[in-house]
Design a protein around this motif. Structure first.
Motif, PDB file in Angstrom:
ATOM      1  N   GLU A   4       0.830  -1.202   0.000  1.00  0.00           N
ATOM      2  CA  GLU A   4       0.000   0.000   0.000  1.00  0.00           C
ATOM      3  C   GLU A   4       0.863   1.250   0.000  1.00  0.00           C
ATOM      4  OE1 GLU A   4      -3.411   0.790   2.623  1.00  0.00           O
ATOM      5  OE2 GLU A   4      -3.157  -1.308   3.236  1.00  0.00           O
ATOM      6  N   THR A   5       0.351   2.304  -0.632  1.00  0.00           N
ATOM      7  CA  THR A   5       0.973   3.619  -0.530  1.00  0.00           C
ATOM      8  C   THR A   5       0.226   4.356   0.571  1.00  0.00           C
ATOM      9  OG1 THR A   5       1.555   3.623  -2.867  1.00  0.00           O
ATOM     10  CG2 THR A   5       1.492   5.760  -1.758  1.00  0.00           C
ATOM     11  N   ARG A   6       0.978   4.811   1.577  1.00  0.00           N
ATOM     12  CA  ARG A   6       0.359   5.444   2.744  1.00  0.00           C
ATOM     13  C   ARG A   6       1.176   6.642   3.189  1.00  0.00           C
ATOM     14  NH1 ARG A   6      -1.100   1.630   7.369  1.00  0.00           N
ATOM     15  NH2 ARG A   6      -2.297   3.459   7.899  1.00  0.00           N
ATOM     16  N   ASP A   7       0.555   7.504   3.946  1.00  0.00           N
ATOM     17  CA  ASP A   7       1.239   8.644   4.540  1.00  0.00           C
ATOM     18  C   ASP A   7       2.070   8.126   5.722  1.00  0.00           C
ATOM     19  OD1 ASP A   7       1.042  10.724   6.954  1.00  0.00           O
ATOM     20  OD2 ASP A   7       1.162  11.830   5.056  1.00  0.00           O
ATOM     21  N   GLU A  49      13.669   0.412  -3.615  1.00  0.00           N
ATOM     22  CA  GLU A  49      12.218   0.551  -3.780  1.00  0.00           C
ATOM     23  C   GLU A  49      11.597   1.488  -2.748  1.00  0.00           C
ATOM     24  OE1 GLU A  49       9.792  -2.883  -4.868  1.00  0.00           O
ATOM     25  OE2 GLU A  49      11.629  -4.079  -4.730  1.00  0.00           O
ATOM     26  N   VAL A  51      10.605   1.089   0.379  1.00  0.00           N
ATOM     27  CA  VAL A  51       9.467   0.525   1.098  1.00  0.00           C
ATOM     28  C   VAL A  51       9.854   0.480   2.574  1.00  0.00           C
ATOM     29  CG1 VAL A  51       8.003  -1.509   1.393  1.00  0.00           C
ATOM     30  CG2 VAL A  51       8.733  -0.824  -0.898  1.00  0.00           C
ATOM     31  N   TYR A 138       4.945  -0.421   3.734  1.00  0.00           N
ATOM     32  CA  TYR A 138       4.188   0.553   2.943  1.00  0.00           C
ATOM     33  C   TYR A 138       5.159   1.413   2.119  1.00  0.00           C
ATOM     34  CZ  TYR A 138       5.741   3.962   6.386  1.00  0.00           C
ATOM     35  OH  TYR A 138       6.520   4.747   7.190  1.00  0.00           O
ATOM     36  N   ARG A 139       4.627   2.015   1.082  1.00  0.00           N
ATOM     37  CA  ARG A 139       5.344   3.038   0.304  1.00  0.00           C
ATOM     38  C   ARG A 139       4.845   4.395   0.763  1.00  0.00           C
ATOM     39  NH1 ARG A 139       5.528  -0.800  -3.544  1.00  0.00           N
ATOM     40  NH2 ARG A 139       7.455  -1.001  -4.671  1.00  0.00           N
ATOM     41  N   SER A 140       5.730   5.334   0.986  1.00  0.00           N
ATOM     42  CA  SER A 140       5.316   6.664   1.406  1.00  0.00           C
ATOM     43  C   SER A 140       4.695   7.437   0.265  1.00  0.00           C
ATOM     44  CB  SER A 140       6.500   7.453   1.949  1.00  0.00           C
ATOM     45  OG  SER A 140       6.955   6.872   3.140  1.00  0.00           O
ATOM     46  N   LYS A 141       3.679   8.230   0.605  1.00  0.00           N
ATOM     47  CA  LYS A 141       3.031   9.107  -0.385  1.00  0.00           C
ATOM     48  C   LYS A 141       3.958  10.247  -0.736  1.00  0.00           C
ATOM     49  CE  LYS A 141      -1.810   8.419   0.605  1.00  0.00           C
ATOM     50  NZ  LYS A 141      -3.057   9.009   0.985  1.00  0.00           N
TER      51      LYS A 141
END
Length: 141
Positions: A4-7, A49, A51, A138-141
């Motif tokens: 997921e991409t999340r803050d 990446e 992550v 998660y991936r940062s926004k």
């Protein structure tokens, strides 16, 4: 593996709220280390990446060992009622062979690792409950 991409700040705040709930379940009066959640690379991915996962390591100390044992017992009972699945309840395999509980939240958003350490006069350590709460990757926004 989908991530997921999340803050990142929101994830860290969620991890800190989860840590507070774990402390509430433990229900032991003592001192708690002050460090907050922080982002750390997710080891399941190539560092390029970018992550991450949010990690919140903390300890409860300056409390009677028997109270901390009862806190571990409360985790065994209350975590499943809170939607967690206990994936390990045994010894951690270290030299001190400390009791350890590892659990995942329903949906896998969080994991917790709790270890109860007995004081060692040789190492001049004290009794403590070591807790690490971490988010899913998660991936940062």
């Amino acid at each position: 593996m989908a991530v997921e991409t999340r803050d990142g700040d929101a994830v860290q705040a969620d991890v800190e709220r989860t840590s507070s709930r774990i402390l509430e379940i433990i229900g032991v009066k003592g001192k708690v280390t002050e460090a907050g959640a922080m982002a750390a690379p997710c080891s399941d991915f190539d560092p390029a990446e970018e992550v991450n996962r949010a990690r919140h390591p903390w300890s409860l100390y300056d409390a009677p060992f028997a109270d901390m044992q009862r806190g571990m017992d409360r985790l065994r009972t209350e975590l499943p009622k809170d939607g967690w699945t206990i994936t390990k309840d045994g010894r951690d395999g270290t030299q001190g062979n400390s009791p350890q509980i590892v659990a995942e939240s329903k949906g896998g958003e969080f994991a917790v690792d709790v270890r109860l350490h007995r004081a060692s006069k040789a190492e001049k350590s004290e009794d403590l409950l070591e807790v690490t709460v971490e988010s899913a990757c998660y991936r940062s926004k």
